[in-house]
Design a protein around this motif. Sequence first.
Motif, PDB file in Angstrom:
ATOM      1  N   SER A 132       0.791  -1.204   0.042  1.00 34.19           N
ATOM      2  CA  SER A 132       0.096  -0.013   0.126  1.00 34.19           C
ATOM      3  C   SER A 132       1.021   1.346   0.094  1.00 34.19           C
ATOM      4  O   SER A 132       0.651   2.227  -0.712  1.00 34.19           O
ATOM      5  CB  SER A 132      -1.118   0.227   1.458  1.00 34.19           C
ATOM      6  OG  SER A 132      -1.547   1.083   1.283  1.00 34.19           O
ATOM      7  N   LEU A 135       2.032   1.753  -3.382  1.00 32.71           N
ATOM      8  CA  LEU A 135       1.135   2.292  -4.272  1.00 32.71           C
ATOM      9  C   LEU A 135       0.904   3.653  -4.036  1.00 32.71           C
ATOM     10  O   LEU A 135       0.722   4.395  -4.997  1.00 32.71           O
ATOM     11  CB  LEU A 135      -0.240   1.376  -4.177  1.00 32.71           C
ATOM     12  CG  LEU A 135      -0.003  -0.212  -4.917  1.00 32.71           C
ATOM     13  CD1 LEU A 135      -1.121  -0.602  -4.071  1.00 32.71           C
ATOM     14  CD2 LEU A 135       0.002  -0.276  -6.210  1.00 32.71           C
ATOM     15  N   ARG A 136       0.811   3.974  -3.051  1.00 28.44           N
ATOM     16  CA  ARG A 136       0.677   5.415  -2.712  1.00 28.44           C
ATOM     17  C   ARG A 136       2.076   6.629  -2.800  1.00 28.44           C
ATOM     18  O   ARG A 136       1.847   7.659  -2.681  1.00 28.44           O
ATOM     19  CB  ARG A 136       0.168   5.608  -1.318  1.00 28.44           C
ATOM     20  CG  ARG A 136      -1.184   5.059  -1.076  1.00 28.44           C
ATOM     21  CD  ARG A 136      -1.562   5.347   0.526  1.00 28.44           C
ATOM     22  NE  ARG A 136      -1.077   4.216   1.219  1.00 28.44           N
ATOM     23  CZ  ARG A 136      -0.843   4.214   2.755  1.00 28.44           C
ATOM     24  NH1 ARG A 136      -1.589   5.421   2.941  1.00 28.44           N
ATOM     25  NH2 ARG A 136      -0.550   3.277   3.187  1.00 28.44           N
ATOM     26  N   ASN A 189      -5.785  -1.988  -1.679  1.00 29.62           N
ATOM     27  CA  ASN A 189      -4.839  -1.992  -2.507  1.00 29.62           C
ATOM     28  C   ASN A 189      -5.289  -2.222  -3.960  1.00 29.62           C
ATOM     29  O   ASN A 189      -4.558  -1.852  -4.949  1.00 29.62           O
ATOM     30  CB  ASN A 189      -3.542  -3.078  -2.237  1.00 29.62           C
ATOM     31  CG  ASN A 189      -2.858  -2.728  -1.016  1.00 29.62           C
ATOM     32  OD1 ASN A 189      -2.703  -1.630  -0.456  1.00 29.62           O
ATOM     33  ND2 ASN A 189      -2.055  -3.595  -0.380  1.00 29.62           N
ATOM     34  N   VAL A 191      -8.057  -1.333  -5.184  1.00 29.94           N
ATOM     35  CA  VAL A 191      -8.482   0.061  -5.637  1.00 29.94           C
ATOM     36  C   VAL A 191      -7.287   0.894  -5.963  1.00 29.94           C
ATOM     37  O   VAL A 191      -7.460   1.549  -7.054  1.00 29.94           O
ATOM     38  CB  VAL A 191      -9.653   0.368  -4.559  1.00 29.94           C
ATOM     39  CG1 VAL A 191     -10.140   1.882  -5.013  1.00 29.94           C
ATOM     40  CG2 VAL A 191     -10.583  -0.400  -4.086  1.00 29.94           C
ATOM     41  N   LEU A 192      -6.498   0.575  -5.276  1.00 26.03           N
ATOM     42  CA  LEU A 192      -5.464   1.724  -5.446  1.00 26.03           C
ATOM     43  C   LEU A 192      -4.685   1.364  -6.729  1.00 26.03           C
ATOM     44  O   LEU A 192      -4.262   2.324  -7.349  1.00 26.03           O
ATOM     45  CB  LEU A 192      -4.304   1.807  -4.240  1.00 26.03           C
ATOM     46  CG  LEU A 192      -4.757   2.416  -2.970  1.00 26.03           C
ATOM     47  CD1 LEU A 192      -3.868   1.994  -1.783  1.00 26.03           C
ATOM     48  CD2 LEU A 192      -4.947   3.932  -3.166  1.00 26.03           C
ATOM     49  N   ARG A 194      -5.914   0.238  -9.428  1.00 28.58           N
ATOM     50  CA  ARG A 194      -6.677   0.759 -10.531  1.00 28.58           C
ATOM     51  C   ARG A 194      -6.561   2.136 -10.822  1.00 28.58           C
ATOM     52  O   ARG A 194      -7.001   2.708 -11.724  1.00 28.58           O
ATOM     53  CB  ARG A 194      -8.021   0.177 -10.406  1.00 28.58           C
ATOM     54  CG  ARG A 194      -8.177  -1.447 -10.592  1.00 28.58           C
ATOM     55  CD  ARG A 194      -9.652  -1.978 -10.577  1.00 28.58           C
ATOM     56  NE  ARG A 194     -10.445  -1.261  -9.410  1.00 28.58           N
ATOM     57  CZ  ARG A 194     -10.744  -2.055  -8.425  1.00 28.58           C
ATOM     58  NH1 ARG A 194     -10.252  -3.347  -8.305  1.00 28.58           N
ATOM     59  NH2 ARG A 194     -11.638  -1.762  -7.436  1.00 28.58           N
ATOM     60  N   ARG A 195      -6.102   2.790  -9.987  1.00 32.63           N
ATOM     61  CA  ARG A 195      -6.030   4.415  -9.967  1.00 32.63           C
ATOM     62  C   ARG A 195      -5.080   4.392 -11.274  1.00 32.63           C
ATOM     63  O   ARG A 195      -4.083   3.799 -11.401  1.00 32.63           O
ATOM     64  CB  ARG A 195      -5.359   4.922  -8.922  1.00 32.63           C
ATOM     65  CG  ARG A 195      -6.641   5.127  -7.882  1.00 32.63           C
ATOM     66  CD  ARG A 195      -6.110   5.776  -6.565  1.00 32.63           C
ATOM     67  NE  ARG A 195      -4.752   5.832  -6.270  1.00 32.63           N
ATOM     68  CZ  ARG A 195      -4.019   6.355  -5.482  1.00 32.63           C
ATOM     69  NH1 ARG A 195      -4.675   7.187  -4.632  1.00 32.63           N
ATOM     70  NH2 ARG A 195      -2.685   6.639  -5.300  1.00 32.63           N
ATOM     71  N   PRO A 196      -5.214   5.882 -11.902  1.00 38.76           N
ATOM     72  CA  PRO A 196      -4.358   6.279 -12.879  1.00 38.76           C
ATOM     73  C   PRO A 196      -2.822   6.427 -12.230  1.00 38.76           C
ATOM     74  O   PRO A 196      -3.000   6.854 -11.178  1.00 38.76           O
ATOM     75  CB  PRO A 196      -4.989   7.476 -13.390  1.00 38.76           C
ATOM     76  CG  PRO A 196      -6.324   7.586 -13.310  1.00 38.76           C
ATOM     77  CD  PRO A 196      -6.374   6.602 -12.112  1.00 38.76           C
ATOM     78  N   GLY A 198      -1.219   3.816 -10.920  1.00 40.06           N
ATOM     79  CA  GLY A 198      -1.244   2.861  -9.975  1.00 40.06           C
ATOM     80  C   GLY A 198       0.063   1.896 -10.254  1.00 40.06           C
ATOM     81  O   GLY A 198       0.032   1.532 -11.563  1.00 40.06           O
TER      82      GLY A 198
END
Length: 199
Positions: A132, A135-136, A189, A191-192, A194-196, A198
Amino acid sequence: MSALPMFPLGGVLFPYAYLPLHVFEERYRAMVRACMASDQRFGVVLIERGSEVGGGDVRTSIGTVARIVDAVELDDGRWALAAVGEGERLWVSEWLDDAPYPRADTELLADGPWAPAADAELERAEAAVRKSIELRGGNAVQLDDDKTKAQWQLAQLSPLGAYDRQRILATDDPAERMNRLADLTGEANAVLARRPGGR
């Protein structure tokens, strides 16, 4: 425990976590003065519904004991506080009168024993939380060698919202707690990822 001053908040305080506070409402100014005159301890619980300001909120019954570690009273009577969650969770057995500030009769909640299953779940939770952080776009972190502290450190570093954090805090068994943290963080994670942008 005897009656404890209480600070309901819109977020969850985990044991050993740092909590900065800006205290401006009069009833909490009174609470800070009372804490400073005694053992500097107070309880923190999540507000389920309502606002941090003005009262009339609905509060959870499980929280964390906090201790003030630094306090500055400003010229206009506001306080700038730094508090830390102690290694104790609490259960509110009864809310008392909010005047002059929120108080409750509380009992300390004991954790279940740290069984071998908790080690495996701690590893799963650590892998999920580190993923996580990646990803962030965050930086690597060093966990405490003490597994009891490390589990709460991972919970604090997780991407979970307040209600999922409350579920983690309310779980008594360390293995179940870390299993829940790993599963919820894994869902976050996904969801994260799948973000642009990511990873």
